[in-house]
Design an enzyme around this catalytic site. Structure first.
Site, PDB file in Angstrom:
ATOM      1  CG  ASP A 127      60.354  87.950  13.539  1.00  0.00           C
ATOM      2  OD1 ASP A 127      61.023  88.753  12.850  1.00  0.00           O
ATOM      3  OD2 ASP A 127      59.233  88.209  14.033  1.00  0.00           O
TER       4      ASP A 127
ATOM      5  CG  ASP B 103      57.854  84.303  14.311  1.00  0.00           C
ATOM      6  OD1 ASP B 103      56.715  84.201  14.801  1.00  0.00           O
ATOM      7  OD2 ASP B 103      58.216  85.265  13.604  1.00  0.00           O
TER       8      ASP B 103
ATOM      9  CD  GLU C  14      57.987  88.331  10.814  1.00  0.00           C
ATOM     10  OE1 GLU C  14      57.913  89.457  11.337  1.00  0.00           O
ATOM     11  OE2 GLU C  14      57.740  87.284  11.447  1.00  0.00           O
TER      12      GLU C  14
ATOM     13  CE  LYS D 113      60.469  89.872  16.691  1.00  0.00           C
ATOM     14  NZ  LYS D 113      59.266  90.591  17.127  1.00  0.00           N
TER      15      LYS D 113
ATOM     16  NE  ARG E  56      51.159  92.089  10.197  1.00  0.00           N
ATOM     17  CZ  ARG E  56      50.767  92.928  11.146  1.00  0.00           C
ATOM     18  NH1 ARG E  56      50.096  94.032  10.839  1.00  0.00           N
ATOM     19  NH2 ARG E  56      51.031  92.661  12.415  1.00  0.00           N
TER      20      ARG E  56
ATOM     21  CG  ASP F 184      59.411  92.631  14.414  1.00  0.00           C
ATOM     22  OD1 ASP F 184      59.539  91.450  14.037  1.00  0.00           O
ATOM     23  OD2 ASP F 184      59.404  92.979  15.617  1.00  0.00           O
TER      24      ASP F 184
END
Ligand code: BES
Ligand code: MN
Ligand code: ZN
Length: 502
Positions: free
Chosen positions: A275, A293, A354, A282, A356, A352
């Site tokens: 991620d 992740d 992502e 990030k 969900r 970010d």
């Protein structure tokens, strides 16, 4: 490491311990120079009492002292481990620390086998002691050296551990031992997957791991590729894969241990193998940790391994949506609106958020199994780490009778296995933060209550069944010098499923 149960006749205990032939017998001592009955049974000549009196071991939980040449016993060595203050039944934490101290000491001992003869634990059954001991020993030998050219040597040390239990508890202990070893094997798989780098542990790697488990434990698996995911209209999941060349996989793994007509428990694991944040990139520091992740996916796959080895009499389905979240010229932009499999539209305000976006389509897919319950597991929000730290996973469900019951089961499984969760609210007031001017909802709810608005987002896709969400962002791995996957929440999930199987 090989574990077994050694039974003794409770009537002749603790003197029965004298006759136990082993390279090392492990017994407990307390603070203030008090000793357990098992230790007393070995102490004909007062050597153990003398060691305590001299101050060589304080008896504080976690302390250990090795004695050789103890008179009139069959064991070659005695390992004293501290259990803290003297009580009728030892506190959980102290017992666990004693088991860890034993594991640490035995790891470098010149003996092949050992017997653990520790007393009962306050308000805990023999299954608890067996599981705690097995997990402590297995944790102590776990090495993340799959990609090191020189393996950490683990040649020395005790290989065979017998746990001494009263004859009346033998059946329960043996049963618990099988389950605990299966649990430890599941946790090891979860840890291995988590620790692997993101250039190795790709969605395809996770899919191949699921296939291997299916082959090993007579499960069935279905691996959907991009085309099949498109055919299912998982527009939300697919939007996360837009920026990467790495092919996404939608993994379904089924354990058919129950009756054919029994509704399954469905476990859904977030499988973001890296991620970066996507276009909402990030910050650089610590970004490597976003290889973890896929911790939800790893825990679901590890739990399936445990379930398979235990031959659990329960139907369990694991669903893992898996992909990378990367920035590129084809990546999803902040402001893009995507259509989920459910038909609900989502304004992606932050790429970010992502997790969900992939989970919502997996939660819709789960409907087809007419599940008894769906539990999703995800390293979903930094906000959950802020709320609960690294001790508890966040537990989110609706607040009605059916969901209160599911929450109670999960919380109890967490306490039972020492892999705890803490319940958080899922309420309308938070839900309102997800309002979008341009779509059915936004994918973020602002900075306040971030773990709760994330849960509220998922909740919108779970109306057709009983559902719980575990946010494991704070519990799935450790940072810093001891960086590594923890194997959580495999103990919680496995214990929950064992309890469900009855
Ligand atoms: N995988 C992260 C959550 C995360 C962050 C877990 C740090 C553990 C440590 C997730 O995809 C994410 O980036 N969440 C965002 C959500 C925000 C944009 C609403 C977060 O928590 O910052
Ligand atoms: Mn993210
Ligand atoms: Zn993420």
């Amino acid at each position: 490491m090989d574990f077994s149960i050694k039974t003794f006749d409770a009537k002749s205990a603790p003197s029965a311990h004298k006759a136990i032939k082993t390279g090392c017998i492990v017994v407990g001592v307390f603070e203030n120079k008090k000793i357990t009955p098992a230790a007393a049974g070995l102490d004909k000549q007062g050597q153990i009492a003398a060691a305590l009196k001299s101050g060589d071991i304080s008896g504080k939980a976690g302390t250990a002292l090795l004695l050789r040449n103890v008179a009139d016993i069959a064991a070659e060595r005695v390992l004293l481990v501290g259990l803290g203050e003297e009580t009728d039944a030892v506190a959980e934490k102290s017992w666990q620390q004693a088991a860890q101290a034993a594991a640490r000491t035995l790891a470098t001992l010149g003996s092949n086998d050992a017997v653990l003869a520790l007393p009962a634990v306050k308000d805990r059954d023999i299954a608890w002691s067996v599981r705690t001991a097995v997990l402590a020993f297995r944790e102590s030998i776990f090495r993340a050296d799959a990609l090191k050219s020189k393996k950490d040597s683990a040649a020395a040390g005790v290989k065979k551990i017998a746990i001494a239990v009263a004859a009346a508890e033998a059946t329960a202990a043996k049963n618990a031992l099988l389950q605990s070893v299966a649990l430890a094997n599941g946790m090891d798989l979860t840890k291995e997957l988590g620790n692997l780098p993101p250039n190795v542990c790709t969605p395809t790697y996770l899919a191949n791991t699921a296939k291997k488990i299916a082959a090993d434990y007579k499960m069935t698996t279905e691996i959907l590729d991009r085309k099949q995911i498109q055919a299912l209209k998982m527009g939300s999941f697919l939007s996360v894969t837009n920026g990467t060349e790495e092919p996404p996989k939608f993994i379904v793994l089924k354990h058919n241990g129950g009756k054919a007509k029994d509704a399954p428990v469905v476990l859904v694991g977030k499988g973001i193998t890296f991620d970066s944040g996507g276009i909402s990139l990030k910050p650089g520091a610590g970004m490597d940790e976003m290889k973890y992740d896929m911790g939800g996916a790893a825990s679901v796959i590890g739990t399936m391994r445990a379930v398979g080895e235990m031959k659990l009499k329960l139907n369990v389905v694991a669903i893992v949506p898996s992909c990378e979240n990367m920035p590129s010229g084809t990546a999803t932009r902040p402001g893009d609106v995507v259509t989920s499999m459910s038909g609900q539209t989502i304004e992606v305000l932050n790429t970010d958020a992502e997790g969900r976006l992939i989970l919502c389509d997996a939660l819709t897919y789960a409907e087809r199994f007419k599940p008894a319950a769906v539990i999703d597991v995800a390293t979903l929000t930094g906000a959950c780490v802020t709320s609960l730290g690294h001790h508890n996973s966040g537990l989110f469900t609706r607040h009605d009778d059916a969901h209160d019951k599911l929450a109670a089961e999960l919380l109890a499984a967490g306490r039972q296995s020492g892999d705890t969760a803490w319940r958080m609210p899922v309420e309308e007031a938070y839900n309102e933060q997800l309002k979008s001017n341009f779509a059915d909802m936004a994918n973020i709810g602002g900075p306040a209550g971030g773990s709760i608005t994330a849960a509220c987002f998922l909740e919108r896709f779970t109306k057709k069944y009983t559902w719980a969400h575990l946010d494991i962002a704070g519990t799935a791995w450790k940072s810093g010098a001891s960086k590594g996957s923890t194997g959580r929440p495999v103990p919680l999930l496995t214990t929950f499923l064992i309890n469900r199987a009855g």
